[in-house]
Design a protein around this motif. Structure first.
Motif, short mmCIF file in Angstrom:
data_model
loop_
_atom_site.label_atom_id
_atom_site.label_comp_id
_atom_site.label_asym_id
_atom_site.label_seq_id
_atom_site.Cartn_x
_atom_site.Cartn_y
_atom_site.Cartn_z
N LYS A 65 44.61 4.17 36.47
CA LYS A 65 44.49 3.34 35.27
C LYS A 65 43.30 2.39 35.38
CE LYS A 65 47.09 0.10 32.43
NZ LYS A 65 48.30 -0.69 32.30
N GLU A 66 43.16 1.75 36.53
CA GLU A 66 42.04 0.83 36.76
C GLU A 66 40.70 1.53 36.62
OE1 GLU A 66 40.16 -2.76 37.99
OE2 GLU A 66 42.31 -2.50 37.69
N LYS A 67 40.63 2.78 37.06
CA LYS A 67 39.38 3.55 37.04
C LYS A 67 39.19 4.34 35.74
CE LYS A 67 38.13 2.65 41.29
NZ LYS A 67 36.94 1.86 41.54
N GLY A 68 40.21 4.37 34.89
CA GLY A 68 40.12 5.16 33.66
C GLY A 68 40.10 6.66 33.94
N LYS A 69 40.86 7.08 34.95
CA LYS A 69 40.90 8.48 35.37
C LYS A 69 42.28 9.07 35.13
CE LYS A 69 36.85 8.28 37.55
NZ LYS A 69 35.68 8.96 37.06
N MET A 70 42.30 10.36 34.83
CA MET A 70 43.55 11.10 34.76
C MET A 70 43.84 11.66 36.14
SD MET A 70 44.58 10.96 31.60
CE MET A 70 45.81 12.23 31.56
N LEU A 71 45.10 11.68 36.53
CA LEU A 71 45.46 12.26 37.82
C LEU A 71 45.30 13.77 37.78
CD1 LEU A 71 48.74 10.38 38.81
CD2 LEU A 71 46.42 9.94 39.58
N LYS A 72 44.82 14.32 38.88
CA LYS A 72 44.79 15.77 39.08
C LYS A 72 45.79 16.07 40.18
CE LYS A 72 40.22 17.02 37.55
NZ LYS A 72 39.04 17.84 37.86
N TYR A 73 46.48 17.18 40.05
CA TYR A 73 47.53 17.52 41.01
C TYR A 73 47.09 18.62 41.95
CZ TYR A 73 50.21 14.70 37.81
OH TYR A 73 50.63 13.67 37.03
N TYR A 74 47.58 18.53 43.18
CA TYR A 74 47.32 19.57 44.17
C TYR A 74 48.64 19.96 44.82
CZ TYR A 74 47.76 16.16 48.00
OH TYR A 74 48.24 15.23 48.88
N ASP A 75 48.65 21.14 45.39
CA ASP A 75 49.85 21.67 46.05
C ASP A 75 49.81 21.30 47.53
OD1 ASP A 75 51.92 23.15 47.18
OD2 ASP A 75 51.39 25.00 46.13
N PRO A 76 50.75 20.48 48.01
CA PRO A 76 50.73 20.08 49.42
C PRO A 76 51.02 21.24 50.38
CG PRO A 76 52.75 19.31 48.39
CD PRO A 76 51.88 19.89 47.29
N LYS A 77 51.44 22.37 49.86
CA LYS A 77 51.68 23.55 50.70
C LYS A 77 50.42 24.40 50.86
CE LYS A 77 56.49 23.63 49.38
NZ LYS A 77 57.45 24.19 48.46
N GLN A 78 49.35 24.01 50.15
CA GLN A 78 48.09 24.76 50.20
C GLN A 78 46.95 23.87 50.70
OE1 GLN A 78 47.95 28.06 49.43
NE2 GLN A 78 50.14 28.00 49.06
N LEU A 79 47.17 23.17 51.82
CA LEU A 79 46.19 22.19 52.30
C LEU A 79 44.87 22.82 52.74
CD1 LEU A 79 48.42 19.65 54.27
CD2 LEU A 79 47.49 19.45 51.96
N ASP A 80 44.90 24.01 53.32
CA ASP A 80 43.65 24.66 53.72
C ASP A 80 42.75 24.89 52.50
OD1 ASP A 80 43.94 24.94 56.54
OD2 ASP A 80 45.28 26.65 56.23
N ASP A 81 43.32 25.45 51.46
CA ASP A 81 42.55 25.72 50.24
C ASP A 81 42.08 24.42 49.59
OD1 ASP A 81 42.88 28.45 50.56
OD2 ASP A 81 44.62 28.55 49.22
N PHE A 82 42.95 23.41 49.60
CA PHE A 82 42.59 22.13 48.99
C PHE A 82 41.45 21.46 49.76
CE2 PHE A 82 43.78 17.53 48.05
CZ PHE A 82 43.17 17.54 46.81
N ALA A 83 41.49 21.53 51.09
CA ALA A 83 40.41 20.96 51.91
C ALA A 83 39.09 21.64 51.59
CB ALA A 83 40.74 21.10 53.40
N LYS A 84 39.10 22.95 51.46
CA LYS A 84 37.88 23.69 51.12
C LYS A 84 37.35 23.28 49.75
CE LYS A 84 39.14 27.61 53.97
NZ LYS A 84 39.80 28.92 54.01
N LEU A 85 38.26 23.10 48.79
CA LEU A 85 37.87 22.67 47.45
C LEU A 85 37.22 21.28 47.48
CD1 LEU A 85 38.10 23.17 44.28
CD2 LEU A 85 40.12 21.71 44.45
N SER B 220 46.88 13.71 43.34
CA SER B 220 48.23 13.38 43.77
C SER B 220 49.04 14.67 43.82
CB SER B 220 48.86 12.42 42.75
OG SER B 220 50.25 12.24 43.01
N THR B 221 50.05 14.67 44.66
CA THR B 221 51.02 15.76 44.56
C THR B 221 51.87 15.47 43.33
OG1 THR B 221 52.62 14.64 45.99
CG2 THR B 221 51.07 16.18 47.05
N ASP B 222 52.61 16.45 42.89
CA ASP B 222 53.38 16.30 41.65
C ASP B 222 54.79 15.77 41.93
OD1 ASP B 222 53.93 16.35 38.96
OD2 ASP B 222 54.24 18.51 38.85
N TYR B 223 54.84 14.65 42.65
CA TYR B 223 56.11 13.97 42.93
C TYR B 223 56.04 12.56 42.36
CZ TYR B 223 57.35 17.71 46.17
OH TYR B 223 57.66 18.92 46.72
N LEU B 224 57.18 12.05 41.97
CA LEU B 224 57.25 10.72 41.36
C LEU B 224 56.63 9.65 42.26
CD1 LEU B 224 58.32 9.42 38.77
CD2 LEU B 224 60.51 9.12 39.92
#
Length: 174
Positions: free
Chosen positions: A91-111, A76-80
Protein backbone atom coordinates in the motif's frame (compact mmCIF):
# COMPACT_ATOMS: atom_id res chain seq x y z
CA UNK A 1 17.40 8.60 1.13
CA UNK A 2 19.46 8.03 4.30
CA UNK A 3 18.87 4.28 4.10
CA UNK A 4 20.09 4.15 0.48
CA UNK A 5 23.23 6.09 1.41
CA UNK A 6 23.80 3.85 4.45
CA UNK A 7 23.36 0.69 2.36
CA UNK A 8 25.75 2.09 -0.25
CA UNK A 9 28.43 2.65 2.39
CA UNK A 10 27.92 -0.81 3.88
CA UNK A 11 28.11 -2.47 0.45
CA UNK A 12 31.29 -0.57 -0.42
CA UNK A 13 32.86 -1.61 2.89
CA UNK A 14 31.98 -5.24 2.17
CA UNK A 15 33.68 -5.11 -1.22
CA UNK A 16 30.59 -5.02 -3.42
CA UNK A 17 31.07 -2.59 -6.32
CA UNK A 18 28.07 -0.34 -5.99
CA UNK A 19 27.35 2.67 -8.17
CA UNK A 20 24.65 5.14 -7.28
CA UNK A 21 22.91 4.67 -10.63
CA UNK A 22 23.26 0.88 -10.66
CA UNK A 23 19.70 0.40 -9.40
CA UNK A 24 18.36 2.15 -12.50
CA UNK A 25 20.60 0.23 -14.91
CA UNK A 26 19.86 -3.12 -13.20
CA UNK A 27 23.57 -3.94 -12.99
CA UNK A 28 22.97 -4.50 -9.32
CA UNK A 29 19.63 -5.43 -7.84
CA UNK A 30 18.49 -6.34 -4.35
CA UNK A 31 16.08 -8.96 -3.14
CA UNK A 32 14.74 -8.65 0.42
CA UNK A 33 13.26 -11.75 2.01
CA UNK A 34 11.16 -11.60 5.16
CA UNK A 35 9.20 -14.17 7.07
CA UNK A 36 5.56 -13.28 7.76
CA UNK A 37 4.81 -11.51 11.05
CA UNK A 38 3.40 -13.18 14.18
CA UNK A 39 0.41 -15.41 13.48
CA UNK A 40 -2.49 -16.48 15.66
CA UNK A 41 -1.66 -19.85 17.19
CA UNK A 42 -5.22 -20.78 18.14
CA UNK A 43 -6.88 -19.58 14.95
CA UNK A 44 -10.15 -20.98 13.59
CA UNK A 45 -8.27 -22.11 10.50
CA UNK A 46 -4.86 -23.33 11.74
CA UNK A 47 -3.61 -23.86 8.16
CA UNK A 48 -4.21 -20.21 7.25
CA UNK A 49 -4.20 -18.14 10.44
CA UNK A 50 -4.38 -14.33 10.54
CA UNK A 51 -1.77 -12.11 12.17
CA UNK A 52 -1.88 -11.32 15.86
CA UNK A 53 -2.22 -7.63 16.85
CA UNK A 54 1.56 -7.68 17.40
CA UNK A 55 2.00 -9.19 13.93
CA UNK A 56 -0.08 -6.39 12.41
CA UNK A 57 2.17 -3.87 14.18
CA UNK A 58 5.26 -5.64 12.83
CA UNK A 59 3.81 -5.50 9.29
CA UNK A 60 3.35 -1.73 9.67
CA UNK A 61 6.90 -1.46 11.01
CA UNK A 62 8.20 -3.28 7.91
CA UNK A 63 6.36 -0.76 5.74
CA UNK A 64 8.26 2.00 7.55
CA UNK A 65 11.55 0.12 7.16
CA UNK A 66 11.02 -0.21 3.40
CA UNK A 67 9.68 3.34 3.08
CA UNK A 68 12.88 4.78 1.57
CA UNK A 69 13.86 1.63 -0.36
CA UNK A 70 12.90 1.38 -4.02
CA UNK A 71 10.97 -1.80 -4.77
CA UNK A 72 9.80 -2.88 -8.21
CA UNK A 73 7.70 -5.84 -7.05
CA UNK A 74 6.36 -7.27 -3.79
CA UNK A 75 5.82 -11.02 -3.68
CA UNK A 76 3.89 -13.06 -1.14
CA UNK A 77 2.68 -16.60 -0.81
CA UNK A 78 -1.09 -16.90 -1.03
CA UNK A 79 -1.67 -17.22 2.72
CA UNK A 80 -3.45 -14.76 4.97
CA UNK A 81 -0.44 -14.24 7.25
CA UNK A 82 1.97 -13.49 4.39
CA UNK A 83 -0.46 -11.29 2.48
CA UNK A 84 -1.25 -9.31 5.65
CA UNK A 85 2.46 -8.89 6.34
CA UNK A 86 3.13 -7.63 2.81
CA UNK A 87 0.04 -5.44 2.42
CA UNK A 88 1.16 -2.34 4.39
CA UNK A 89 4.37 -2.11 2.35
CA UNK A 90 2.48 -2.73 -0.90
CA UNK A 91 0.00 0.00 0.00
CA UNK A 92 2.80 2.42 0.93
CA UNK A 93 4.54 1.72 -2.40
CA UNK A 94 1.37 1.70 -4.50
CA UNK A 95 2.07 -1.89 -5.62
CA UNK A 96 -0.17 -4.88 -6.12
CA UNK A 97 1.00 -8.10 -4.51
CA UNK A 98 2.24 -10.86 -6.80
CA UNK A 99 1.98 -14.43 -5.57
CA UNK A 100 4.49 -17.24 -5.77
CA UNK A 101 4.30 -20.93 -4.94
CA UNK A 102 6.48 -21.77 -1.90
CA UNK A 103 6.73 -25.35 -3.19
CA UNK A 104 8.51 -24.13 -6.35
CA UNK A 105 11.45 -22.24 -4.80
CA UNK A 106 14.02 -23.33 -7.40
CA UNK A 107 11.93 -21.94 -10.24
CA UNK A 108 11.09 -18.81 -8.27
CA UNK A 109 14.77 -18.15 -7.50
CA UNK A 110 15.60 -18.44 -11.21
CA UNK A 111 12.78 -16.03 -12.07
CA UNK A 112 13.99 -13.48 -9.51
CA UNK A 113 17.53 -13.63 -10.89
CA UNK A 114 16.32 -13.43 -14.49
CA UNK A 115 14.05 -10.41 -13.83
CA UNK A 116 16.83 -8.33 -12.22
CA UNK A 117 14.41 -6.29 -10.10
CA UNK A 118 14.51 -4.86 -6.61
CA UNK A 119 11.93 -6.93 -4.78
CA UNK A 120 10.50 -7.82 -1.40
CA UNK A 121 9.50 -11.46 -0.86
CA UNK A 122 7.33 -12.41 2.11
CA UNK A 123 7.54 -16.09 3.00
CA UNK A 124 7.73 -18.54 5.87
CA UNK A 125 10.30 -19.82 8.37
CA UNK A 126 10.87 -22.90 6.21
CA UNK A 127 11.07 -21.07 2.85
CA UNK A 128 12.65 -17.65 3.45
CA UNK A 129 16.19 -18.84 4.30
CA UNK A 130 16.02 -21.63 1.71
CA UNK A 131 15.17 -19.11 -1.02
CA UNK A 132 17.94 -16.78 0.17
CA UNK A 133 20.35 -19.69 -0.07
CA UNK A 134 19.22 -20.57 -3.58
CA UNK A 135 19.84 -16.96 -4.65
CA UNK A 136 23.46 -17.01 -3.44
CA UNK A 137 24.33 -20.65 -4.11
CA UNK A 138 24.38 -21.78 -0.47
CA UNK A 139 22.35 -24.38 1.33
CA UNK A 140 20.41 -22.71 4.12
CA UNK A 141 17.79 -24.47 6.20
CA UNK A 142 14.68 -23.27 7.92
CA UNK A 143 14.83 -21.37 11.19
CA UNK A 144 12.88 -21.54 14.44
CA UNK A 145 9.20 -20.61 14.20
CA UNK A 146 9.60 -18.07 17.00
CA UNK A 147 11.95 -15.86 14.96
CA UNK A 148 10.29 -12.92 13.24
CA UNK A 149 12.98 -10.23 13.23
CA UNK A 150 15.18 -11.27 10.29
CA UNK A 151 15.46 -9.56 6.95
CA UNK A 152 17.56 -11.39 4.39
CA UNK A 153 19.10 -8.96 1.91
CA UNK A 154 20.53 -10.54 -1.23
CA UNK A 155 22.49 -8.15 -3.46
CA UNK A 156 23.05 -9.60 -6.92
CA UNK A 157 25.55 -8.47 -9.56
CA UNK A 158 26.17 -10.49 -12.73
CA UNK A 159 24.33 -13.51 -11.27
CA UNK A 160 26.55 -13.55 -8.18
CA UNK A 161 24.90 -12.81 -4.88
CA UNK A 162 25.99 -11.59 -1.50
CA UNK A 163 23.77 -12.36 1.50
CA UNK A 164 23.33 -10.01 4.45
CA UNK A 165 21.13 -10.95 7.40
CA UNK A 166 19.65 -7.94 9.16
CA UNK A 167 17.76 -7.96 12.44
CA UNK A 168 14.96 -5.51 13.05
CA UNK A 169 14.66 -3.61 16.30
CA UNK A 170 10.86 -3.85 16.33
CA UNK A 171 9.23 -4.12 19.75
CA UNK A 172 5.52 -4.90 19.99
CA UNK A 173 3.48 -2.28 21.82
CA UNK A 174 0.72 -4.12 23.67
Amino acid sequence: MRIKIFLSIVLLMLGVPYMLNAQESHEIFTIYLVRHAEKEVLAENPKDPPLTPCGAQRAESLASFFGEIDLDVIYSTDYLRTKNTAQPTAKEKGKMLKYYDPKQLDDFAKLLIKNKQDVLVIGHSNTTPVLAGLLVGQELGSFDEHIYNRIYQVVLHKKKGRLHILQTAFVCKD
